[in-house]
Scaffold this active site. Structure first.
Site, mmCIF file in Angstrom:
data_model
loop_
_atom_site.group_PDB
_atom_site.id
_atom_site.type_symbol
_atom_site.label_atom_id
_atom_site.label_comp_id
_atom_site.label_asym_id
_atom_site.label_seq_id
_atom_site.Cartn_x
_atom_site.Cartn_y
_atom_site.Cartn_z
ATOM 1 N N SER A 1 68.518 64.345 91.757
ATOM 2 C CA SER A 1 68.552 65.114 93.278
ATOM 3 C C SER A 1 68.428 64.319 95.050
ATOM 4 C CB SER A 1 67.816 66.519 93.885
ATOM 5 O OG SER A 1 67.967 67.550 92.696
ATOM 6 N N SER A 2 69.271 63.114 94.617
ATOM 7 C CA SER A 2 69.381 62.410 95.312
ATOM 8 C C SER A 2 69.741 62.765 96.879
ATOM 9 C CB SER A 2 70.333 60.805 95.354
ATOM 10 O OG SER A 2 71.685 60.714 94.779
ATOM 11 N N ASP B 1 67.557 72.713 94.058
ATOM 12 C CA ASP B 1 67.137 70.445 94.305
ATOM 13 C C ASP B 1 66.500 70.709 95.744
ATOM 14 O OD1 ASP B 1 68.664 70.618 92.304
ATOM 15 O OD2 ASP B 1 70.653 69.417 92.949
ATOM 16 N N THR C 1 69.983 78.810 86.164
ATOM 17 C CA THR C 1 68.609 79.877 86.381
ATOM 18 C C THR C 1 68.936 79.943 87.966
ATOM 19 O OG1 THR C 1 67.021 78.979 86.102
ATOM 20 C CG2 THR C 1 68.038 80.319 84.339
ATOM 21 N N TYR D 1 80.683 72.852 87.289
ATOM 22 C CA TYR D 1 79.977 73.941 87.961
ATOM 23 C C TYR D 1 80.871 75.279 88.435
ATOM 24 C CZ TYR D 1 75.774 74.345 90.141
ATOM 25 O OH TYR D 1 74.465 74.733 90.674
ATOM 26 N N GLY E 1 71.582 62.402 88.800
ATOM 27 C CA GLY E 1 71.023 63.962 88.979
ATOM 28 C C GLY E 1 69.538 64.398 88.982
HETATM 29 C C1 GLA Z 1 72.052 71.590 89.753
HETATM 30 C C2 GLA Z 1 72.336 72.131 91.083
HETATM 31 C C3 GLA Z 1 70.879 72.979 91.014
HETATM 32 C C4 GLA Z 1 70.914 73.710 89.860
HETATM 33 C C5 GLA Z 1 71.031 72.314 88.736
HETATM 34 C C6 GLA Z 1 71.236 73.314 86.678
HETATM 35 O O1 GLA Z 1 71.083 70.235 89.925
HETATM 36 O O2 GLA Z 1 72.249 71.327 92.652
HETATM 37 O O3 GLA Z 1 71.355 73.796 92.231
HETATM 38 O O4 GLA Z 1 71.949 74.800 89.855
HETATM 39 O O5 GLA Z 1 72.509 72.037 88.692
HETATM 40 O O6 GLA Z 1 69.929 74.336 86.787
#
Ligand code: GLA
Length: 380
Positions: free
Chosen positions: A129-130, A175, A44, A227, A127
């Site tokens: 956010s490292s 993130d 989103t 993505y 997944g």
């Molecule tokens: C990854 C991207 C974020 C976001 C998510 C999905 O983590 O880095 O910006 O789009 O996917 O919500």
């Protein structure tokens, strides 16, 4: 300013020691920035929509001092030190550091050469956010060295610029904002259109609940085509609807193309699920969000098509073992899932998730219990 998180402080001391042993002096400062899970509100952010992340007690720490030339040291990747002659064309983990310095300069916050020692316990490729954690720690360290006082939401935009334009991953702002803006004991409800936000109390233990994070140990790549192609689908759907972003798409909107309509249904439904989650949490009935988490997963799996066999296995097994709700978290295509469980059932769910993976010949998942931790802060 809240006290440093206990875990961040420990990592801070380790980063400081690494800096000393590599560069022969103490760093001027050190900043810690965490990884995250997203409770709900997936795919989103780049649609100007709602997200609800919380920070995990895993941190990247950047210990830094000004220097005559750039020197980047990391405790992972075999403890290597990279000495780029300039900020251009740096690759691997060092690209995040060079990219942040570049993005700061591009944004009018001039930063000169520095020595940086990087240390992190955010699981890589899970997944969680490292990379955003590294970017945010480095950004705050460089800003601190050069006396730039940058508002946190602006810092998130600059860190995202590094990720998008330097590293080349076309992500949204979820993130970096999570790492910079989340607060301990809370989940952060954020409107990605203007980064306005509300910190919503999220105290699982008060309700006898636990949030399990299941790292499926399956490789995930969101810098790749999938993505970007979801983003393109959303942009196309918005264009056909004549709206600036899918945030503006009304309930039930359709453009007459099966694939685009499923993307659209996900984004519209997901924004509503985030709003419903906030309402339930504010009412104090945490367990009540379980069904929304699961509905989010189903939508990501069937309409948005970003789940994976490993994620579906973890979610199905968790639900089968009595989880109140479960879903993939983050970009998908591998990475991690979360499961909301009664604390007493946590072990049973963990076992079921492991057995399901083994039965399908999937990698053994790593399961841990998450608590909403403190966003980025100074540790030295
Ligand atoms: C990854 C991207 C974020 C976001 C998510 C999905 O983590 O880095 O910006 O789009 O996917 O919500």
């Amino acid at each position: 300013m809240p006290e440093p998180d206990h875990r961040a402080r420990t990592l801070g001391s380790e980063a400081e020691a690494a800096f000393r042993s590599e560069f022969g002096a103490a760093p001027a400062l050190a900043w810690a920035a965490p990884g995250r899970v997203n409770l709900i509100g997936e795919h989103t952010d780049y649609n100007d929509g709602f997200v609800m992340p919380f920070a995990l007690p895993f941190y990247a720490v950047a210990a830094a001092s000004k220097a005559d030339a750039w020197e980047f040291h990391s405790t992972f990747d075999g403890g290597r030190t990279v000495r780029p002659g300039s900020l251009g064309g740096v690759e691997g983990w060092a690209a995040y550091l060079a990219g942040v310095a570049w993005a700061l300069n591009e944004s009018g916050y001039e930063v000169g050469p520095a020595r940086i020692a990087l240390h992190s316990d955010v699981p890589q490729g899970a997944g969680l956010s490292s990379s955003a954690a590294i970017e945010c720690a480095v950004l705050l360290a460089l800003a601190g060295l050069h006396g730039h006082d940058i508002a946190r939401d602006e810092a998130a935009r600059i860190a995202r610029k590094a990720e998008n334009e330097y590293v080349g991953a076309p992500t949204g702002i979820l993130d970096q904002s999570a790492s910079l803006l989340c607060e301990a004991g809370r989940a952060m409800f954020m409107d990605c259109r203007d980064l306005s936000r509300e910190q919503v109390p999220f105290r699982l233990e008060d309700e006898g609940l636990t949030m399990l994070v299941v790292d499926t140990d399956a490789p995930h790549r969101h810098a790749d085509g999938e993505y970007a192609s979801r983003r393109a689908d959303c942009e196309r759907a918005a264009e056909l609807l004549g709206v600036a972003s899918l945030r503006e798409a009304p309930d039930g909107a359709a453009v007459g193309d099966d694939r685009l309509d499923r993307r659209l249904r996900h984004v519209v439904g997901e924004n509503r699920r985030v709003a419903d989650t906030v309402a339930i949490l504010k009412g104090g009935a945490v367990a009540g969000i379980g069904e929304l988490l699961t509905a989010s997963h189903v939508s990501l799996r069937d309409d948005y098509e970003v789940s994976s066999v490993e994620l579906d296995s973890a979610v199905d097994a968790a639900l089968g073992a009595g989880a109140l709700g479960a879903r993939m978290t983050g970009g998908g295509f591998g990475g991690s899932a979360i499961a909301l469980v009664e604390a007493a059932a946590a072990r049973k769910v963990e076992t079921a998730v492991a057995e399901a993976a083994a039965a399908q010949g999937l990698p053994a998942p790593r399961v841990s219990a998450a608590r909403p931790a403190q966003g980025a802060h100074r540790v030295h």
